[in-house]
Design a protein around this motif. Sequence first.
Motif, short mmCIF file in Angstrom:
data_model
loop_
_atom_site.label_atom_id
_atom_site.label_comp_id
_atom_site.label_asym_id
_atom_site.label_seq_id
_atom_site.Cartn_x
_atom_site.Cartn_y
_atom_site.Cartn_z
N GLY A 201 -24.14 -7.98 -99.80
CA GLY A 201 -23.23 -7.79 -100.71
C GLY A 201 -22.30 -9.27 -100.80
N SER A 202 -20.82 -8.65 -100.63
CA SER A 202 -20.02 -9.94 -100.85
C SER A 202 -19.25 -10.34 -99.61
CB SER A 202 -18.64 -9.41 -101.66
OG SER A 202 -18.87 -8.78 -103.12
N ILE A 203 -18.83 -9.71 -98.96
CA ILE A 203 -18.41 -10.14 -97.48
C ILE A 203 -18.53 -8.76 -96.64
CG2 ILE A 203 -16.73 -11.73 -98.20
CD1 ILE A 203 -14.41 -9.80 -97.66
N THR A 204 -18.35 -9.13 -95.26
CA THR A 204 -18.53 -7.71 -94.42
C THR A 204 -17.47 -8.22 -93.37
OG1 THR A 204 -20.84 -7.61 -94.84
CG2 THR A 204 -20.05 -6.69 -92.62
N LEU A 205 -16.82 -6.89 -92.74
CA LEU A 205 -15.99 -6.87 -91.85
C LEU A 205 -16.52 -6.26 -90.66
CD1 LEU A 205 -14.04 -7.45 -94.39
CD2 LEU A 205 -12.35 -5.88 -93.20
N VAL A 206 -16.43 -6.64 -89.57
CA VAL A 206 -17.20 -6.40 -88.42
C VAL A 206 -16.09 -5.91 -87.22
CG1 VAL A 206 -18.73 -6.54 -86.73
CG2 VAL A 206 -19.20 -7.52 -88.97
N PHE A 207 -16.22 -5.02 -86.61
CA PHE A 207 -15.22 -4.54 -85.44
C PHE A 207 -16.16 -4.17 -84.31
CE2 PHE A 207 -13.34 -3.12 -89.39
CZ PHE A 207 -12.07 -3.57 -89.38
N GLN A 208 -16.14 -4.96 -83.20
CA GLN A 208 -16.99 -5.03 -82.11
C GLN A 208 -16.26 -4.19 -80.84
OE1 GLN A 208 -19.66 -8.34 -81.46
NE2 GLN A 208 -17.90 -9.45 -81.85
N LYS A 209 -17.04 -3.30 -80.47
CA LYS A 209 -16.50 -2.30 -79.18
C LYS A 209 -17.29 -3.20 -77.89
CE LYS A 209 -14.70 1.31 -77.42
NZ LYS A 209 -13.40 2.04 -77.72
N ASN A 210 -18.38 -3.88 -78.16
CA ASN A 210 -18.99 -4.49 -77.02
C ASN A 210 -19.78 -5.67 -77.46
OD1 ASN A 210 -19.88 -1.46 -77.13
ND2 ASN A 210 -18.96 -1.76 -75.17
N LYS A 211 -20.35 -6.75 -76.69
CA LYS A 211 -20.90 -7.82 -76.71
C LYS A 211 -22.21 -7.28 -77.45
CE LYS A 211 -18.49 -11.18 -74.16
NZ LYS A 211 -18.81 -12.32 -73.10
N GLY A 212 -22.94 -8.31 -77.73
CA GLY A 212 -24.28 -7.93 -78.12
C GLY A 212 -24.90 -8.34 -79.51
N LEU A 213 -23.98 -9.20 -80.40
CA LEU A 213 -24.40 -9.63 -81.68
C LEU A 213 -24.68 -11.17 -81.43
CD1 LEU A 213 -24.27 -9.13 -84.86
CD2 LEU A 213 -21.90 -9.86 -84.94
N GLN A 214 -25.67 -11.50 -82.22
CA GLN A 214 -26.04 -12.87 -82.37
C GLN A 214 -25.83 -13.61 -83.72
OE1 GLN A 214 -29.67 -13.23 -79.90
NE2 GLN A 214 -28.39 -13.79 -78.06
N VAL A 215 -25.49 -14.74 -83.97
CA VAL A 215 -25.51 -15.42 -85.00
C VAL A 215 -26.56 -16.51 -84.99
CG1 VAL A 215 -24.01 -16.74 -86.76
CG2 VAL A 215 -23.25 -14.39 -85.68
N LEU A 216 -27.03 -17.05 -86.38
CA LEU A 216 -27.82 -18.08 -86.35
C LEU A 216 -27.06 -19.41 -86.61
CD1 LEU A 216 -30.82 -18.93 -86.16
CD2 LEU A 216 -31.05 -18.82 -88.80
N GLY A 217 -27.22 -20.27 -85.72
CA GLY A 217 -26.48 -21.58 -85.66
C GLY A 217 -27.33 -22.47 -86.52
N LEU A 218 -26.45 -23.76 -86.96
CA LEU A 218 -26.95 -24.55 -88.01
C LEU A 218 -28.29 -25.31 -87.33
CD1 LEU A 218 -23.85 -26.09 -89.27
CD2 LEU A 218 -25.52 -24.67 -90.55
N SER A 219 -28.17 -25.45 -85.82
CA SER A 219 -29.15 -25.61 -85.15
C SER A 219 -30.46 -25.05 -85.12
CB SER A 219 -28.68 -26.00 -83.50
OG SER A 219 -28.57 -24.58 -82.98
N GLY A 220 -30.49 -23.96 -85.79
CA GLY A 220 -31.68 -22.93 -85.73
C GLY A 220 -31.69 -21.93 -84.55
#
Length: 310
Positions: A201-220
Motif C-alpha cells: 500500500g502506502s506506508i507500513t509501521l512496524v513494531f518489533q519484539k525481537n530481531k529477525g527482519l532483514q532489508v535489501l540494501g542498495l548493494s543488493g
Amino acid sequence: MSIPVIDFSSYSLRKEDVSEEEMLGLSQQLKAAFTEVGFVFLENTGITQEEADRVLDLSHEFFLQPDELKQPFSSKKCVINPNHGWLSVAAEKLNPCRPGDIKESFNLSSLHPDIKWPTDGLTDFKEIHTSFFHRCKELSLRVLRLMAHSLGLDPEVFLSAHRLVGTDGNSSLLRTLYYPPVNYEEVKEGQMRCGEHTDFGSITLVFQKNKGLQVLGLSGEYIDVPLIPGAILINIADLMQRWTSDRFISVEHRSLLPDGGDSETRQSAAFFLYPDNETQITCLDGSDKYSPVNAGFYIKECFKAVAVEN
C-alpha cells in the motif's frame, strides 16, 4: 547502508501543532530516508513501547492457544471482511516462489460491530487492538502530511485518499505476527519465516519484539534491522512508489529462519496503511511511468497472489 533514525518529538501525537521550521526539518529528513533507503526509524512518536508491548503480549496469548480455539476467528470464516481474522502457519507465502511462510497472524481489518472477537481468557482483546489501530492511523496521517510537504505537494493529495481508514471503504489493517519454534526436520527447501517481498500500500509501521527482519540494501545484499526499543520502523510500500513515480522507494524485506536454535520464536506487529478502495493511483508528476490503478483492486489482487490454497 544503515536505516536512519529520526527524532519525531516535534510532531509527536502528544502535540497539537508543529511549527513550519520543524515541519521543514522533519520532512527533509523523511524525504532523504524514503528516497535513499525506503525505511526509517522514528523515535518519540507518542506511541510508547508499553502500548506496543500490550498488543504484542495479548496477541501472544492468543497465538499460544490450540488451533481449534483460534479457528472460529479464522479470516476464512469472516464474511464481513475476508482480510480480518486469524491466519494459520503457512497460510501465506509472501514470496510466491517459496513454500508457505512459517508464521501465523491476526489481522484487524474491520471495525464492523458484527465482527466476532476472541474473548476467552483474553481480557480487552478487542479494545486494546482497536485502540492501537487508531493510534497507528493517527501517526500514519502525520507521516503522510510530512511526505507531501517534502515533495512540495498539498497535504490533501495524500490525506484525502486515506479518509476512510477504519471503515469498509478502506482495507488498512493492523497485523500481529507470531513466528513459532521451527522444526528443522519438517522445513521445506527454501522455506522462510517470511519470504522476500515488498508491502502493498502506502506506508507500513512496524513494531518489533525481537530481531529477525532483514532489508535489501542498495548493494543488493540484505542487512539486519536493529532492535531500537521505543522506535517505530516505517517503510514505503508499492502504491506509494507508483504514486510518486519512484521518488519514494518500496524495498524488499524478509525474515529468515532462526539461527539460535529451533526453539527461538519471534513477534512483531505491523500497521499497513492503504489508500481508500476507490482511489485511483496515478503518477503525481504527470508522467506515464506507471499506468493508473484502482487501489482497492490492486490490494485485493496482492492478497490473492500470496494466499496459499489449502
